[in-house]
Write a protein that holds these residues in place. Structure first.
Motif, PDB file in Angstrom:
ATOM      1  N   GLY A 177       2.298  14.475  -5.998  1.00 42.85           N
ATOM      2  CA  GLY A 177       2.331  13.863  -7.325  1.00 42.85           C
ATOM      3  C   GLY A 177       3.693  13.301  -7.664  1.00 42.85           C
ATOM      4  O   GLY A 177       3.807  12.186  -8.199  1.00 42.85           O
ATOM      5  N   MET A 178       4.754  14.034  -7.345  1.00 45.65           N
ATOM      6  CA  MET A 178       6.118  13.573  -7.625  1.00 45.65           C
ATOM      7  C   MET A 178       6.462  12.331  -6.798  1.00 45.65           C
ATOM      8  O   MET A 178       7.019  11.360  -7.298  1.00 45.65           O
ATOM      9  N   ARG A 179       6.094  12.385  -5.523  1.00 45.97           N
ATOM     10  CA  ARG A 179       6.386  11.239  -4.659  1.00 45.97           C
ATOM     11  C   ARG A 179       5.554  10.026  -5.072  1.00 45.97           C
ATOM     12  O   ARG A 179       6.048   8.890  -5.054  1.00 45.97           O
ATOM     13  N   LEU A 180       4.308  10.256  -5.458  1.00 45.07           N
ATOM     14  CA  LEU A 180       3.425   9.158  -5.872  1.00 45.07           C
ATOM     15  C   LEU A 180       3.972   8.465  -7.113  1.00 45.07           C
ATOM     16  O   LEU A 180       3.995   7.229  -7.185  1.00 45.07           O
ATOM     17  N   ASP A 181       4.438   9.240  -8.082  1.00 47.15           N
ATOM     18  CA  ASP A 181       5.011   8.647  -9.298  1.00 47.15           C
ATOM     19  C   ASP A 181       6.241   7.806  -8.960  1.00 47.15           C
ATOM     20  O   ASP A 181       6.444   6.715  -9.518  1.00 47.15           O
ATOM     21  N   TYR A 182       7.069   8.309  -8.036  1.00 49.75           N
ATOM     22  CA  TYR A 182       8.275   7.587  -7.631  1.00 49.75           C
ATOM     23  C   TYR A 182       7.910   6.260  -6.984  1.00 49.75           C
ATOM     24  O   TYR A 182       8.497   5.207  -7.305  1.00 49.75           O
ATOM     25  N   LEU A 183       6.940   6.265  -6.071  1.00 46.78           N
ATOM     26  CA  LEU A 183       6.557   5.051  -5.367  1.00 46.78           C
ATOM     27  C   LEU A 183       5.881   4.043  -6.299  1.00 46.78           C
ATOM     28  O   LEU A 183       6.148   2.840  -6.224  1.00 46.78           O
ATOM     29  N   LYS A 184       5.018   4.535  -7.184  1.00 39.22           N
ATOM     30  CA  LYS A 184       4.328   3.631  -8.110  1.00 39.22           C
ATOM     31  C   LYS A 184       5.327   2.911  -9.011  1.00 39.22           C
ATOM     32  O   LYS A 184       5.213   1.712  -9.267  1.00 39.22           O
ATOM     33  N   GLN A 185       6.333   3.640  -9.488  1.00 44.35           N
ATOM     34  CA  GLN A 185       7.354   3.006 -10.320  1.00 44.35           C
ATOM     35  C   GLN A 185       8.176   2.018  -9.500  1.00 44.35           C
ATOM     36  O   GLN A 185       8.487   0.914  -9.954  1.00 44.35           O
ATOM     37  N   GLY A 186       8.533   2.415  -8.280  1.00 42.43           N
ATOM     38  CA  GLY A 186       9.347   1.541  -7.436  1.00 42.43           C
ATOM     39  C   GLY A 186       8.643   0.260  -7.049  1.00 42.43           C
ATOM     40  O   GLY A 186       9.283  -0.774  -6.842  1.00 42.43           O
ATOM     41  N   LEU A 187       7.326   0.300  -6.958  1.00 39.95           N
ATOM     42  CA  LEU A 187       6.554  -0.893  -6.605  1.00 39.95           C
ATOM     43  C   LEU A 187       6.381  -1.849  -7.773  1.00 39.95           C
ATOM     44  O   LEU A 187       5.744  -2.897  -7.627  1.00 39.95           O
ATOM     45  N   GLY A 188       6.971  -1.514  -8.910  1.00 42.20           N
ATOM     46  CA  GLY A 188       6.834  -2.355 -10.097  1.00 42.20           C
ATOM     47  C   GLY A 188       7.382  -3.755  -9.902  1.00 42.20           C
ATOM     48  O   GLY A 188       6.924  -4.707 -10.538  1.00 42.20           O
ATOM     49  N   ALA A 189       8.389  -3.904  -9.026  1.00 43.44           N
ATOM     50  CA  ALA A 189       8.952  -5.233  -8.756  1.00 43.44           C
ATOM     51  C   ALA A 189       8.463  -5.783  -7.427  1.00 43.44           C
ATOM     52  O   ALA A 189       9.011  -6.770  -6.919  1.00 43.44           O
ATOM     53  N   GLY A 190       7.460  -5.128  -6.828  1.00 39.54           N
ATOM     54  CA  GLY A 190       6.935  -5.576  -5.550  1.00 39.54           C
ATOM     55  C   GLY A 190       7.295  -4.619  -4.425  1.00 39.54           C
ATOM     56  O   GLY A 190       8.159  -3.754  -4.566  1.00 39.54           O
ATOM     57  N   ALA A 191       6.625  -4.795  -3.288  1.00 33.55           N
ATOM     58  CA  ALA A 191       6.823  -3.893  -2.155  1.00 33.55           C
ATOM     59  C   ALA A 191       8.136  -4.161  -1.421  1.00 33.55           C
ATOM     60  O   ALA A 191       8.769  -3.245  -0.895  1.00 33.55           O
ATOM     61  N   GLU A 192       8.599  -5.411  -1.380  1.00 30.02           N
ATOM     62  CA  GLU A 192       9.778  -5.760  -0.576  1.00 30.02           C
ATOM     63  C   GLU A 192      11.054  -5.068  -1.039  1.00 30.02           C
ATOM     64  O   GLU A 192      11.759  -4.456  -0.213  1.00 30.02           O
ATOM     65  N   PRO A 193      11.421  -5.142  -2.338  1.00 27.67           N
ATOM     66  CA  PRO A 193      12.674  -4.480  -2.733  1.00 27.67           C
ATOM     67  C   PRO A 193      12.636  -2.967  -2.532  1.00 27.67           C
ATOM     68  O   PRO A 193      13.653  -2.363  -2.172  1.00 27.67           O
ATOM     69  N   LEU A 194      11.462  -2.351  -2.758  1.00 31.66           N
ATOM     70  CA  LEU A 194      11.368  -0.906  -2.549  1.00 31.66           C
ATOM     71  C   LEU A 194      11.553  -0.564  -1.080  1.00 31.66           C
ATOM     72  O   LEU A 194      12.253   0.404  -0.743  1.00 31.66           O
ATOM     73  N   ALA A 195      10.952  -1.374  -0.187  1.00 34.38           N
ATOM     74  CA  ALA A 195      11.102  -1.129   1.247  1.00 34.38           C
ATOM     75  C   ALA A 195      12.559  -1.288   1.675  1.00 34.38           C
ATOM     76  O   ALA A 195      13.092  -0.481   2.444  1.00 34.38           O
TER      77      ALA A 195
END
Length: 382
Positions: free
Chosen positions: A109-127
Motif C-alpha cells: 500500500g505504501m509503495r503503491l501510493d508513492y508510485l501513483k503520485q509519482g506517475l502524476g507527471a507521466g511514467a518517464e520522469p518517474l523512471a
C-alpha cells in the motif's frame, strides 16, 4: 445393521481426515518449489519466464500459501528490476484486491501510493528519477546526475521535484562542487516560500556556503533561520555558536601570529648583538625538525586533499607556520650564543614563555584546520 453403518461412516471420516493433510502438504511443497523457481529466474534476469511461473502459481492456487508471495514478487520485479512502474501499479492493485488480509498488504500500500503520485507527471520522469536514485552505482554517478538534471529541466511539475533537487544538491556537495550546490538550494528556497522546504533549502545553502568558505553569507542565512520557529532552528543555532567560537579562535590566532612576527626581528637583533649569524649555528636546534615535519604534512594535506573550507584559511596558516619555524630556529641560535644576567635574563624568559604559548596556539589552530581538511575528504568520498 446400525453398528455396521456407524463403523463404515467412522472409517470413511478417518480416511478423509488423513487424506486432507497429505494433499495439503504436497500442494504446499509444490507451491514453494514454483515460487522459489520464479524468484531464481528473476534474479537471473529472466523476467518473462519468472512472470510465467509466478502467474501460474498465483492463478492455479489462488488461496494457497504462496499465491500472495507470487503476485507480490511479480510486482517487485516490475517495480525494482524492470522499472516498469505502470505495470507495478497494476500488480499491486491486483494484490490489494485479491489478498486484503495478507501480511504484505501494508508494504504494498505504501509503495503503491508513492508510485501513483509519482506517475502524476507521466511514467518517464518517474523512471528517470527512481533509476537514478536507486541504481546510482549501476548507472554510474555522472549518468545518474544527468538523469536527475533532465527531470528537473524537462518536467517542472514532477511530484517529487523537491526530493530530486535535494538529491542533486547533495551530489554536488559530495563531489566538492559547492557553488553548484548553493544554486540548487537557492532554487529550492525560491520555489517553496513560507514552507519547511524553504527553510531546508536555506539551511542547505548555508552549509554549502560554509564549505565554500563564504562564512559571512552563511551567517546571515543562519541568523534568519534562528530568528523563527521551524525546520532547522536548532541546527542554525548550533552553527552560529560554532561560528562564534571559530571567530574567537581566529582572533587569538591573529594575536599569536602578530607576536611571533614581532619576535623574529627581535631574535635577529639578539643574535647580531651576540656576534653570531643564523648560518653559523647549522644544524638547526632539535625542536626545529618535528615542527618542520608537521608543517609539511599540513601543507600537503591541505593542497592535495582539502576542499574549499579547508583551504580558506590556508595562506594565513602557512604564514604562521613559516614564522614559527623561523622563530624556533633563530631562538635556538640565540640560546646557544647569548648569556643573560639580571633583568635581561628575566625579560628573555618572559618573552620565551610568551613565544611558547603563541607557538602552541598556532600549532593547535593548524591542527584544527587539518581536521576540517579531513572532514572535507571524508564527506567527498561518502
Amino acid at each position: 445393521m446400525l453398528r455396521i453403518t456407524l463403523r463404515c461412516l467412522t472409517t470413511f471420516l478417518l480416511i478423509a481426515l488423513l487424506a486432507v493433510p497429505v494433499f495439503s502438504q504436497e500442494e504446499e511443497s509444490s507451491g514453494r518449489e514454483q515460487y522459489y523457481r520464479g524468484v531464481a529466474l528473476g534474479r537471473e534476469g529472466k523476467f518473462d519466464e519468472a512472470n510465467q511461473v509466478l502467474r501460474k502459481l498465483a492463478e492455479q492456487a489462488p488461496e494457497g500459501r504462496f499465491a500472495d508471495d507470487a503476485l507480490y514478487e511479480m510486482g517487485r520485479i516490475a517495480d525494482e528490476e524492470k522499472t516498469d512502474y505502470e505495470a507495478a501499479v497494476r500488480f499491486y492493485k491486483e494484490f490489494q484486491s485479491r489478498f486484503p488480509s495478507s501480511r504484505l498488504v501494508r508494504r504494498i500500500g505504501m509503495r503503491l501510493d508513492y508510485l501513483k503520485q509519482g506517475l502524476g507527471a507521466g511514467a518517464e520522469p518517474l523512471a528517470l528519477y527512481e533509476t537514478a536514485r536507486t541504481h546510482t552505482e549501476k548507472l554510474g554517478k555522472e549518468k545518474a546526475k544527468a538523469q536527475i538534471e533532465r527531470v528537473l529541466e524537462e518536467f517542472p511539475t514532477f511530484p517529487y521535484r523537491f526530493d530530486a533537487q535535494i538529491w542533486l544538491a547533495n551530489y554536488y556537495r559530495r563531489a566538492g562542487e559547492y557553488a553548484e550546490a548553493v544554486e540548487v538550494f537557492e532554487e529550492i528556497a525560491r520555489e517553496n516560500p513560507g514552507t519547511d522546504k524553504e527553510r531546508r533549502g536555506k539551511l542547505g545553502e548555508a552549509e554549502a556556503l560554509m564549505e565554500l568558505g563564504s562564512v559571512a553569507e552563511a551567517t546571515k542565512i543562519l541568523r534568519s533561520l534562528a530568528a523563527s520557529e521551524g525546520y532547522g532552528l536548532q541546527t542554525a543555532q548550533t552553527y552560529l555558536k560554532q561560528l562564534g567560537e571559530a571567530g574567537q579562535q581566529q582572533t587569538f590566532f591573529w594575536v599569536a601570529l602578530l607576536f611571533l612576527i614581532v619576535m623574529i626581528p627581535l631574535s635577529f637583533i639578539g643574535i647580531r648583538r651576540s656576534a653570531q649569524t643564523p648560518l653559523s649555528a647549522w644544524p638547526p636546534p632539535v625542536e626545529f625538525w618535528p615542527l618542520l615535519a608537521v608543517v609539511i604534512a599540513f601543507i600537503a594535506a591541505t593542497l592535495f586533499l582539502g576542499g574549499p573550507s579547508g583551504r580558506a584559511m590556508f595562506p594565513l596558516i602557512l604564514t604562521a607556520n613559516v614564522a614559527t619555524l623561523v622563530l624556533v630556529w633563530l631562538n635556538g641560535v640565540f640560546l646557544r650564543s647569548a648569556t643573560f644576567t639580571g633583568r635581561g635574563k628575566l625579560i628573555y624568559w618572559l618573552l620565551a614563555g610568551l613565544m611558547v604559548l603563541a607557538t602552541a596556539y598556532v600549532i593547535y589552530y593548524s591542527f584544527d584546520m587539518l581536521n576540517q581538511v579531513i572532514y572535507d575528504l571524508t564527506y567527498k568520498f561518502r
